[in-house]
Design a protein around this motif. Structure first.
Motif, PDB file in Angstrom:
ATOM      1  N   GLY A  28      35.654   8.038  -6.100  1.00  0.00           N
ATOM      2  CA  GLY A  28      35.920   6.681  -5.658  1.00  0.00           C
ATOM      3  C   GLY A  28      36.905   6.646  -4.508  1.00  0.00           C
ATOM      4  O   GLY A  28      37.553   7.650  -4.186  1.00  0.00           O
ATOM      5  N   GLY A  29      37.005   5.490  -3.881  1.00  0.00           N
ATOM      6  CA  GLY A  29      37.936   5.342  -2.760  1.00  0.00           C
ATOM      7  C   GLY A  29      37.640   4.102  -1.965  1.00  0.00           C
ATOM      8  O   GLY A  29      36.903   3.219  -2.406  1.00  0.00           O
TER       9      GLY A  29
ATOM     10  N   ARG B  99      29.888   9.055  -2.504  1.00  0.00           N
ATOM     11  CA  ARG B  99      29.215   9.719  -3.613  1.00  0.00           C
ATOM     12  C   ARG B  99      30.164   9.830  -4.789  1.00  0.00           C
ATOM     13  O   ARG B  99      31.258  10.404  -4.659  1.00  0.00           O
ATOM     14  CB  ARG B  99      28.724  11.115  -3.227  1.00  0.00           C
ATOM     15  N   LEU B 100      29.751   9.290  -5.905  1.00  0.00           N
ATOM     16  CA  LEU B 100      30.505   9.410  -7.143  1.00  0.00           C
ATOM     17  C   LEU B 100      29.936  10.554  -7.973  1.00  0.00           C
ATOM     18  O   LEU B 100      28.738  10.818  -7.942  1.00  0.00           O
ATOM     19  CB  LEU B 100      30.439   8.121  -7.951  1.00  0.00           C
ATOM     20  N   SER B 101      30.809  11.190  -8.699  1.00  0.00           N
ATOM     21  CA  SER B 101      30.394  12.297  -9.549  1.00  0.00           C
ATOM     22  C   SER B 101      30.901  12.064 -10.966  1.00  0.00           C
ATOM     23  O   SER B 101      32.017  11.594 -11.166  1.00  0.00           O
ATOM     24  CB  SER B 101      30.944  13.613  -9.002  1.00  0.00           C
ATOM     25  N   CYS B 102      30.081  12.406 -11.924  1.00  0.00           N
ATOM     26  CA  CYS B 102      30.441  12.309 -13.341  1.00  0.00           C
ATOM     27  C   CYS B 102      30.340  13.715 -13.914  1.00  0.00           C
ATOM     28  O   CYS B 102      29.230  14.254 -14.043  1.00  0.00           O
ATOM     29  CB  CYS B 102      29.488  11.359 -14.056  1.00  0.00           C
TER      30      CYS B 102
ATOM     31  N   ILE C  10      26.495  14.398 -12.991  1.00  0.00           N
ATOM     32  CA  ILE C  10      25.548  13.362 -12.601  1.00  0.00           C
ATOM     33  C   ILE C  10      26.186  12.614 -11.450  1.00  0.00           C
ATOM     34  O   ILE C  10      27.315  12.135 -11.563  1.00  0.00           O
ATOM     35  CB  ILE C  10      25.271  12.375 -13.746  1.00  0.00           C
ATOM     36  N   ASN C  11      25.479  12.505 -10.358  1.00  0.00           N
ATOM     37  CA  ASN C  11      26.035  11.914  -9.154  1.00  0.00           C
ATOM     38  C   ASN C  11      25.369  10.586  -8.839  1.00  0.00           C
ATOM     39  O   ASN C  11      24.200  10.364  -9.168  1.00  0.00           O
ATOM     40  CB  ASN C  11      25.858  12.870  -7.976  1.00  0.00           C
ATOM     41  N   LEU C  12      26.148   9.739  -8.192  1.00  0.00           N
ATOM     42  CA  LEU C  12      25.628   8.467  -7.714  1.00  0.00           C
ATOM     43  C   LEU C  12      25.906   8.404  -6.223  1.00  0.00           C
ATOM     44  O   LEU C  12      27.060   8.241  -5.816  1.00  0.00           O
ATOM     45  CB  LEU C  12      26.296   7.293  -8.439  1.00  0.00           C
ATOM     46  N   GLN C  13      24.865   8.565  -5.440  1.00  0.00           N
ATOM     47  CA  GLN C  13      24.984   8.457  -3.987  1.00  0.00           C
ATOM     48  C   GLN C  13      24.819   6.996  -3.610  1.00  0.00           C
ATOM     49  O   GLN C  13      23.783   6.400  -3.894  1.00  0.00           O
ATOM     50  CB  GLN C  13      23.923   9.311  -3.300  1.00  0.00           C
ATOM     51  N   MET C  14      25.847   6.449  -2.972  1.00  0.00           N
ATOM     52  CA  MET C  14      25.846   5.040  -2.617  1.00  0.00           C
ATOM     53  C   MET C  14      25.833   4.906  -1.106  1.00  0.00           C
ATOM     54  O   MET C  14      26.704   5.478  -0.429  1.00  0.00           O
ATOM     55  CB  MET C  14      27.078   4.352  -3.206  1.00  0.00           C
ATOM     56  N   SER C  15      24.863   4.193  -0.594  1.00  0.00           N
ATOM     57  CA  SER C  15      24.731   3.998   0.844  1.00  0.00           C
ATOM     58  C   SER C  15      24.651   2.510   1.154  1.00  0.00           C
ATOM     59  O   SER C  15      24.422   1.699   0.260  1.00  0.00           O
ATOM     60  CB  SER C  15      23.483   4.716   1.360  1.00  0.00           C
ATOM     61  N   SER C  16      24.838   2.194   2.412  1.00  0.00           N
ATOM     62  CA  SER C  16      24.786   0.783   2.858  1.00  0.00           C
ATOM     63  C   SER C  16      25.647  -0.090   1.957  1.00  0.00           C
ATOM     64  O   SER C  16      25.210  -1.153   1.495  1.00  0.00           O
ATOM     65  CB  SER C  16      23.336   0.287   2.865  1.00  0.00           C
ATOM     66  N   LEU C  17      26.842   0.367   1.727  1.00  0.00           N
ATOM     67  CA  LEU C  17      27.712  -0.338   0.789  1.00  0.00           C
ATOM     68  C   LEU C  17      28.078  -1.726   1.290  1.00  0.00           C
ATOM     69  O   LEU C  17      28.240  -1.959   2.492  1.00  0.00           O
ATOM     70  CB  LEU C  17      28.969   0.489   0.538  1.00  0.00           C
ATOM     71  N   LYS C  18      28.218  -2.632   0.330  1.00  0.00           N
ATOM     72  CA  LYS C  18      28.569  -4.013   0.612  1.00  0.00           C
ATOM     73  C   LYS C  18      29.901  -4.337  -0.052  1.00  0.00           C
ATOM     74  O   LYS C  18      30.292  -3.682  -1.016  1.00  0.00           O
ATOM     75  CB  LYS C  18      27.480  -4.945   0.068  1.00  0.00           C
ATOM     76  N   VAL C  19      30.533  -5.366   0.435  1.00  0.00           N
ATOM     77  CA  VAL C  19      31.807  -5.780  -0.149  1.00  0.00           C
ATOM     78  C   VAL C  19      31.633  -6.066  -1.646  1.00  0.00           C
ATOM     79  O   VAL C  19      32.508  -5.748  -2.458  1.00  0.00           O
ATOM     80  CB  VAL C  19      32.359  -7.009   0.583  1.00  0.00           C
TER      81      VAL C  19
ATOM     82  N   ASP D 133      35.234  -1.113 -10.425  1.00  0.00           N
ATOM     83  CA  ASP D 133      35.473   0.142 -11.143  1.00  0.00           C
ATOM     84  C   ASP D 133      34.116   0.651 -11.611  1.00  0.00           C
ATOM     85  O   ASP D 133      33.345  -0.103 -12.210  1.00  0.00           O
ATOM     86  CB  ASP D 133      36.376  -0.089 -12.354  1.00  0.00           C
ATOM     87  N   TYR D 134      33.853   1.908 -11.333  1.00  0.00           N
ATOM     88  CA  TYR D 134      32.573   2.507 -11.706  1.00  0.00           C
ATOM     89  C   TYR D 134      32.792   3.489 -12.854  1.00  0.00           C
ATOM     90  O   TYR D 134      33.708   4.328 -12.808  1.00  0.00           O
ATOM     91  CB  TYR D 134      31.954   3.224 -10.504  1.00  0.00           C
TER      92      TYR D 134
END
Length: 120
Positions: free
Chosen positions: A9-10, A19-22, A79-88, A93-94
């Motif tokens: 996160g950040g 990219r989030l990682s679990c 397990i990863n979550l690739q997040m693109s085109s992020l919006k406000v 909290d993920y």
């Protein structure tokens, strides 16, 4: 049982990627279906994406479909979550969660969460 720890996160600008990682310990991630949830301030926790034990099946909420990708890295037991085109409105909290049940995902274990802040 399994212990889950989120990272990645950040702060990111709108339109950017993260990219989030679990990371799992105690069990390998293929023992469970894994899901990513998020909770924005003042809102209820909502499901974002899930992936089956095999990794062959995934689901996404309508709000992130086409922008987020959930995938397994069995070598790293994550397990990863690739997040693109992020919006406000992706600011939240993920959390990752593990479920014995599939396809009806019912969290049995939770991580502590990682904060994602998307600035305009």
């Amino acid at each position: 049982q399994v212990q889950l720890v989120e990272s990645g996160g950040g702060l990111v600008q709108a339109g950017g990627s993260l990219r989030l990682s679990c990371a799992a310990s105690g069990r390998t991630v293929d023992w469970y279906a894994i899901g990513w949830f998020r909770q924005a301030p003042g809102k209820e926790r909502e499901i974002v994406a899930t992936i089956s034990r095999s990794g062959r099946s995934t689901t996404y909420s309508d709000s992130v479909k086409g922008r987020f990708t959930i995938f397994r890295d069995t070598a790293k037991n994550t397990i990863n979550l690739q997040m693109s085109s992020l919006k406000v409105e992706d600011t939240a909290d993920y959390y990752c969660a593990a479920s014995v049940n599939w396809p009806q995902f019912r969290p049995d274990y939770w991580g502590q969460g990682t904060l994602v802040t998307v600035s305009s």
